[in-house]
Scaffold this active site. Structure first.
Site, PDB file in Angstrom:
ATOM      1  N   TRP A  86      40.680  49.550  35.016  1.00 54.43           N
ATOM      2  CA  TRP A  86      39.654  48.721  34.130  1.00 54.43           C
ATOM      3  C   TRP A  86      38.963  49.358  32.768  1.00 54.43           C
ATOM      4  O   TRP A  86      38.888  48.974  31.728  1.00 54.43           O
ATOM      5  CB  TRP A  86      38.602  48.323  35.187  1.00 54.43           C
ATOM      6  CG  TRP A  86      39.325  47.471  36.486  1.00 54.43           C
ATOM      7  CD1 TRP A  86      39.810  48.299  37.898  1.00 54.43           C
ATOM      8  CD2 TRP A  86      39.748  46.400  36.229  1.00 54.43           C
ATOM      9  NE1 TRP A  86      39.734  47.230  38.239  1.00 54.43           N
ATOM     10  CE2 TRP A  86      40.066  46.196  37.175  1.00 54.43           C
ATOM     11  CE3 TRP A  86      40.130  45.176  35.315  1.00 54.43           C
ATOM     12  CZ2 TRP A  86      41.018  44.779  38.066  1.00 54.43           C
ATOM     13  CZ3 TRP A  86      40.565  44.205  35.750  1.00 54.43           C
ATOM     14  CH2 TRP A  86      41.019  43.732  36.668  1.00 54.43           C
ATOM     15  N   ASP A  90      30.446  50.207  34.118  1.00 55.10           N
ATOM     16  CA  ASP A  90      30.794  48.665  34.748  1.00 55.10           C
ATOM     17  C   ASP A  90      30.946  49.637  35.710  1.00 55.10           C
ATOM     18  O   ASP A  90      31.666  50.477  35.980  1.00 55.10           O
ATOM     19  CB  ASP A  90      32.685  48.198  33.828  1.00 55.10           C
ATOM     20  CG  ASP A  90      33.517  47.853  35.036  1.00 55.10           C
ATOM     21  OD1 ASP A  90      32.273  46.967  35.601  1.00 55.10           O
ATOM     22  OD2 ASP A  90      33.995  47.283  34.512  1.00 55.10           O
ATOM     23  N   LYS A 143      32.830  42.065  44.620  1.00 55.79           N
ATOM     24  CA  LYS A 143      33.663  42.918  45.003  1.00 55.79           C
ATOM     25  C   LYS A 143      32.803  43.508  46.214  1.00 55.79           C
ATOM     26  O   LYS A 143      32.682  43.463  47.418  1.00 55.79           O
ATOM     27  CB  LYS A 143      33.695  44.976  44.146  1.00 55.79           C
ATOM     28  CG  LYS A 143      34.521  44.202  42.976  1.00 55.79           C
ATOM     29  CD  LYS A 143      36.233  43.925  43.381  1.00 55.79           C
ATOM     30  CE  LYS A 143      36.694  43.630  42.543  1.00 55.79           C
ATOM     31  NZ  LYS A 143      37.266  44.221  40.791  1.00 55.79           N
TER      32      LYS A 143
HETATM   33  C1  LIG Z   1      37.888  44.269  39.566  1.00 59.06           C
HETATM   34  C2  LIG Z   1      37.076  44.527  37.881  1.00 59.06           C
HETATM   35  C3  LIG Z   1      36.971  44.429  36.890  1.00 59.06           C
HETATM   36  C4  LIG Z   1      37.814  42.727  36.959  1.00 59.06           C
HETATM   37  O1  LIG Z   1      36.562  42.071  37.371  1.00 59.06           O
HETATM   38  P1  LIG Z   1      36.970  39.961  36.937  1.00 59.06           P
HETATM   39  O2  LIG Z   1      35.452  40.096  37.438  1.00 59.06           O
HETATM   40  O3  LIG Z   1      38.093  39.546  37.876  1.00 59.06           O
HETATM   41  O4  LIG Z   1      37.043  39.873  35.742  1.00 59.06           O
HETATM   42  C5  LIG Z   1      36.398  45.110  36.642  1.00 59.06           C
HETATM   43  N1  LIG Z   1      35.830  46.224  36.177  1.00 59.06           N
HETATM   44  C6  LIG Z   1      36.199  47.083  37.610  1.00 59.06           C
HETATM   45  C7  LIG Z   1      35.575  48.050  37.858  1.00 59.06           C
HETATM   46  C8  LIG Z   1      36.653  45.897  38.424  1.00 59.06           C
HETATM   47  O5  LIG Z   1      36.878  46.598  39.757  1.00 59.06           O
END
Ligand SMILES: *Cc1c(COP(=O)(O)O)cnc(C)c1O
Length: 361
Positions: A103, A173, A197
């Protein structure tokens, strides 16, 4: 009785049963109004209150200082990969990025479209099994972007890095570990997290943004992609994903009732501790991750020797333990044990690992 099923998926992931029930009710009849929440105008008082309440819950749970705004946006964490550089970096300018997983890497590729990316550290050459502790930050860097928890490979920052440029700020993030442990929000200029998540269903993304960085947004960017638009309109600029926000609201309320982030953090430590101890103890399994960087949320493990992975997966499925297959780029297994995974689910997995060892060891 039907067998209890536990869902170990990395995302979209398990939601607490009370959240599902409440959301099902709201989908049919919201607060005995006779209307589904999905049919309600986002200009109605009920929806305005829902957004305010959810924001207050998030602020309370994370101890967010008053100098920050909370936004509920769409486009997932993926849109934030582009939105952050669009707002805070111009052509010819530079931002620092730590490359600690798939990511992080996607965020880097996206930011490169808007300016110069300085990759301060990377564990890419060793399948991201640790978090590099050194970083070569650029003195002129507009911001420093990290990924607090590496969902795919299973590493997690225990201590967040300092930003060298006094005019820069830290961006994280936190999609896969938001609300799972205490964080000091004041260390960050901006935090973002997709809901699916640890916070709710897909369809909404939370952004926490410090007020003083807003006057650095100095470019002509599309209205929706300008953070100031959503601050001004309190996340109701255009038709928002109300049902998803409602489920987030219920999730945060559930967390609050449990004793908040501090309470869930100690439960999460117990859950992760149980599973890591079993991985260490069990002769069939091992962890590919450097011990000090191991994630409390996503726990990958592999066989110590060549064995049939599909066999263990179906062994687990027969016991109601679902979605334990590792990410396609890593193989092996991965147990994602977010907030909504009860300790009983982890105990059931540990028992299955023991039983599998006694049969196959
Ligand atoms: C799942 C995830 C993403 C992607 O998220 P979306 O909402 O599908 O765009 C980005 N960063 C991390 C750390 C993730 O776990």
């Amino acid at each position: 009785m039907k067998q209890k099923v536990y869902q170990f998926s990395a995302g979209p992931s398990a939601l607490h049963p009370s959240v599902l029930t409440d959301t099902a009710h709201a989908a049919v009849d919201y607060q005995t109004s006779g209307l589904s929440i999905m049919e309600m105008s986002h200009r109605s008082t009920q929806v305005e209150i829902l957004f305010q309440e959810t924001t207050e819950l998030a602020k309370g749970l994370l101890d967010v200082p008053d100098s920050y705004h909370i936004l509920w946006l769409q486009g997932g964490a993926t849109l934030q990969f582009a939105m952050v550089p669009m707002n805070f970096m111009k052509e010819g300018q530079v931002a620092d990025f730590a490359d600690t997983g798939a990511w992080s890497y996607k965020a880097i590729l996206e930011a490169q479209k808007f300016g110069n990316v300085n990759v301060v550290c990377s564990s890419r050459d060793s399948t991201y099994h640790f978090i590099p502790k050194t970083s070569n930050q650029n003195d002129e860097s507009k911001y420093f972007h990290i990924t607090s928890n590496n969902t795919i490979y299973g590493t997690q920052y225990k201590v967040f890095p300092e930003v060298n440029n006094p005019n820069g700020f830290l961006v994280s993030d936190m999609s896969s570990d938001i609300f799972s442990r205490k964080i000091d929000v004041s260390k960050f200029g901006l935090i973002y997290a997709g809901a699916q998540k640890n916070m709710g269903p897909a369809g909404v993304t939370m952004v926490i943004i410090r007020d003083d960085i807003l006057d650095r947004i100095n470019q002509t960017i599309p209205t929706y992609l300008d953070y100031r638009t959503h601050i001004e309109k309190k996340s109701l600029f255009n038709t928002p994903p109300v049902l998803a926000v409602y489920a987030v609201n219920r999730t945060l309320e559930w967390l609050n009732g449990l004793g908040g982030v501090e309470a869930i953090e100690s439960i999460n430590e117990k859950k992760a501790g149980l599973l890591y101890s079993e991985i260490e103890r069990n002769t069939l399994f091992t962890s590919p991750i450097t011990e000090e960087d191991r994630s409390m949320m996503n726990i990958p493990f592999v066989f110590t020797e060549d064995r049939n992975e599909a066999d263990f997966l179906s062994f687990c499925e027969n016991r109601g333990l679902m979605t334990l297959k590792g990410h396609r780029s890593v193989g092996g297994f991965r147990a994602s044990i977010y907030n909504a995974m009860p300790i009983e689910g982890v105990e059931a997995l540990v028992s299955a690992m023991k039983e599998y060892e006694s049969i196959n060891g």
